[in-house]
Design an enzyme around this catalytic site. Structure first.
Site, PDB file in Angstrom:
ATOM      1  N   THR A 380       1.017  -1.063   0.021  1.00 53.65           N
ATOM      2  CA  THR A 380       0.121   0.022  -0.029  1.00 53.65           C
ATOM      3  C   THR A 380       0.964   1.245  -0.029  1.00 53.65           C
ATOM      4  O   THR A 380       1.956   1.045   0.404  1.00 53.65           O
ATOM      5  CB  THR A 380      -0.967  -0.003   1.253  1.00 53.65           C
ATOM      6  OG1 THR A 380      -1.754  -1.201   1.193  1.00 53.65           O
ATOM      7  CG2 THR A 380      -1.855   1.121   1.543  1.00 53.65           C
ATOM      8  N   ASP A 422      -9.793  -9.168   1.735  1.00 55.16           N
ATOM      9  CA  ASP A 422     -10.054  -8.331   2.606  1.00 55.16           C
ATOM     10  C   ASP A 422     -11.822  -8.495   3.174  1.00 55.16           C
ATOM     11  O   ASP A 422     -12.410  -7.695   4.113  1.00 55.16           O
ATOM     12  CB  ASP A 422      -9.964  -6.956   2.154  1.00 55.16           C
ATOM     13  CG  ASP A 422      -8.667  -6.372   2.469  1.00 55.16           C
ATOM     14  OD1 ASP A 422      -7.982  -7.371   3.199  1.00 55.16           O
ATOM     15  OD2 ASP A 422      -8.379  -5.281   2.249  1.00 55.16           O
TER      16      ASP A 422
END
Length: 588
Positions: A380, A422
């Site tokens: 990320t 996720d």
């Protein structure tokens, strides 16, 4: 002793600089008396080339939102380990002219075929390989749509201009750095399953080598098509056909309708007052903002500056524990799930949670044991921007795990995400980051998976800050510590360098970086009943987590002093100190 040294001290008393508590009316009046424009513009990102791409847009007459598109797109090229066109992100915007804050949600969405049953083995066990690797792990990408949305609604420059730096970087290449080499080595077995990925990362016949120039001509072509045709250049037409064919060839099931039907969402940010600061942060489908608001309002009941290190960490950890517990059961995509946001972010609810915290004893998280939380530092990225008009952007974008799914559909250069992990694909089963969920975060067609990304603004009468970081579930707690650092009077670089610790309800233990918790403080925390997972070379024991995490990027406008500064995480492995200077830039 400076405020920075006092904050970092872990074996001596902490003396923090307390912020002035103001009523909302007094705070608004104070804001009206402060300068409305910063003395220039500043960008902090994780890579010098991305920062320069954003600064180029400002020099060409663009605003912070144009710079955001250029910075984001450049990061998508130079940090394929972290983010890209095949992923998604969140953009927190502040429009200086109107004073409005808005949250642009470009999170990926679930394909209709991706039902929970598809992620189970024949014996009913969770199929982690399918959840993390290849076509079934990938959601419908959102980042290209975000570029179009930002350019059309908020920017001053066309996509052909804002995407030009990224196109050049993809076509002409950039020097390979050590983090890319290490990341590829860790994911090589997966990435080399797929011919499209091999064509990009083994174009020279061998894996990436540090110092070589990495060119991505297919990605350059995709970016050029996006720049020329906008939304249809990615989600319909030739590029979309190649994406669909590449997914299908590897056994996945996307549809043309799902690609063409993708839309970004504009949402109302989460906003909370904390000790004279107005905190504006990410709403669901990020869990970060609600969790951050909950933790801050719990902590507002104590004057942290008067506590010794052990008791201060104890209370911060207990606030983390409670917020993550609520994350598990209540949060998901607000388009699909009714979220009790008003309750979770209310002072009354925080007061009730605060009352359950024993000042001398840890609260056992109980229930399920968990697995060690892996890092998301490489997977990320974040950047922060303030322009000369006072427009602000805090943006966090990702492909989830290192190099996402590992799958590049041939001819696109687009590395697809693996964000499906996720979701709560199997209720109560921890994902790759050790967090788990239930029905609120179960996959459904078009639903957005829960995230921890927490782009954040802070505003007081004297200072305005923009901050965020990668780090998986640790993003939320790193931003919390950053907020507390600014409240303690630290400057931007000191906030970016703060030692970090983390608790996420399950697993029931404190994790910390090397040096973040001194041995004596660790012993006191253990005596209170806390489980600790400290790096293996530290005295207090534990199974040993990675020694550092995160890559916080922040910008600070000191209104009172009339200065603008940036902080780039010294943990940034791209050039270390050199990139801290290059990767953060300010211009008048």
């Amino acid at each position: 002793m400076t405020a920075e040294k006092r904050w970092h001290a872990s074996s001596a008393s902490l003396v923090l600089i307390a912020s002035l508590l103001l009523s909302p009316a007094a705070l608004a009046d104070a804001r009206r008396q402060t300068p409305s424009h910063p003395p220039g513009a500043a960008i902090a990102s994780a890579h010098a080339l991305a920062t320069e791409a954003g600064m180029q847009m400002l020099r060409e007459g663009g605003n912070a939102f144009d710079a955001a598109v250029a910075t984001s797109a450049a990061l998508s090229v130079v940090e394929p380990i972290s983010s890209g066109l095949g992923g998604g992100g969140f953009f927190l915007l502040h429009d200086a002219k109107t004073g409005k804050d808005v949250f642009v949600d470009a999170r990926e969405t679930a394909p209709a075929a991706a039902t929970p049953a598809e992620y189970l083995l024949e014996n009913g066990e969770f199929n982690r390989d399918r959840a993390e690797n290849g076509p079934w792990s990938a959601g419908i990408p959102g980042l290209p749509a975000a570029f179009v949305h930002l350019a059309d609604k908020y920017g001053k420059l066309p996509l052909k201009t804002t995407l030009a730096p990224a196109i050049k970087l993809a076509r002409e290449g950039f020097p390979i750095y050590a983090r890319l080499v290490r990341g590829y080595a860790s994911r090589r077995a997966v990435m080399e399953r797929y011919p499209g990925t091999r064509a990009v990362f083994l174009a020279s016949g061998a894996p990436l080598k540090e110092g070589e120039i990495f060119k991505q001509p297919d990605l350059a072509n995709t970016l050029e098509t996006l720049a020329a045709k906008g939304f249809d250049g990615f989600y319909r037409g030739d590029i979309a056909d190649k994406l669909l064919a590449g997914v299908k060839a590897e056994g996945g099931r996307w549809t043309a309708q799902e690609l063409a039907g993708y839309r970004v969402r504009e949402r109302e940010p989460v906003s909370v007052e904390y000790r004279g600061w107005r905190i504006v942060t990410a709403p669901p489908p990020s869990s970060g903002g609600i969790a951050l608001a909950e933790m801050l309002q719990i902590l507002e009941g104590w004057d942290l500056s008067k506590l010794d290190p052990a008791h201060r960490i104890h209370l911060v950890v207990e606030s983390m524990r409670r917020a993550f517990r609520d994350r598990t059961f209540y949060l998901g995509d607000p388009d699909f799930v009714k979220i009790p946001a008003a309750t979770l972010t209310s002072p009354g609810y925080a007061a009730g949670l605060r009352a359950t915290i024993h000042p001398q004893k840890a609260t056992p998280s109980d229930l399920l044991s968990g697995e060690e939380t892996p890092l998301e530092d490489d997977e990320t990225t974040h950047f922060s921007i303030i322009d000369a008009d006072g427009n602000r952007v805090a943006a966090t974008q990702t492909v989830n795990l290192t190099f996402g799914s590992g799958l590049i559909p041939p001819g696109t250069g687009v590395l697809l995400n693996d964000e499906m992990d996720d979701f709560a694909l199997k209720p109560g089963t921890p994902n790759a980051f050790g967090v788990m969920g239930y029905d609120a975060n179960a996959p459904k067609p078009g639903k957005r998976m829960l995230s921890s990304m927490t782009p954040t603004f802070m505003e007081s009468p004297d200072r305005v800050a923009v901050l965020g970081t990668p780090g998986g579930s640790r993003i939320i707690t790193m931003v919390l510590l950053g907020v507390l650092g600014y409240d303690a009077g630290l400057d931007a670089q000191a906030v970016a360098a703060l030692p970090r610790y983390h608790h996420q309800w399950m697993p029931d233990r404190i994790q910390a970086e090397t040096g973040a918790i001194a041995p004596q403080v660790a012993a006191e925390l253990k005596a209170m009943g806390h489980g600790l997972d400290l790096p293996a070379d530290e005295a207090a024991g534990g199974r040993g987590s990675s020694h550092v995490w995160g890559n916080l990027q922040t910008v600070l406008w000191d209104r009172k002093a009339g200065t603008l500064s940036t902080g780039s995480d010294p943990r940034n492995p791209v050039g270390r100190g050199e990139v801290m200077r290059m990767g953060t830039a300010a211009a008048k």
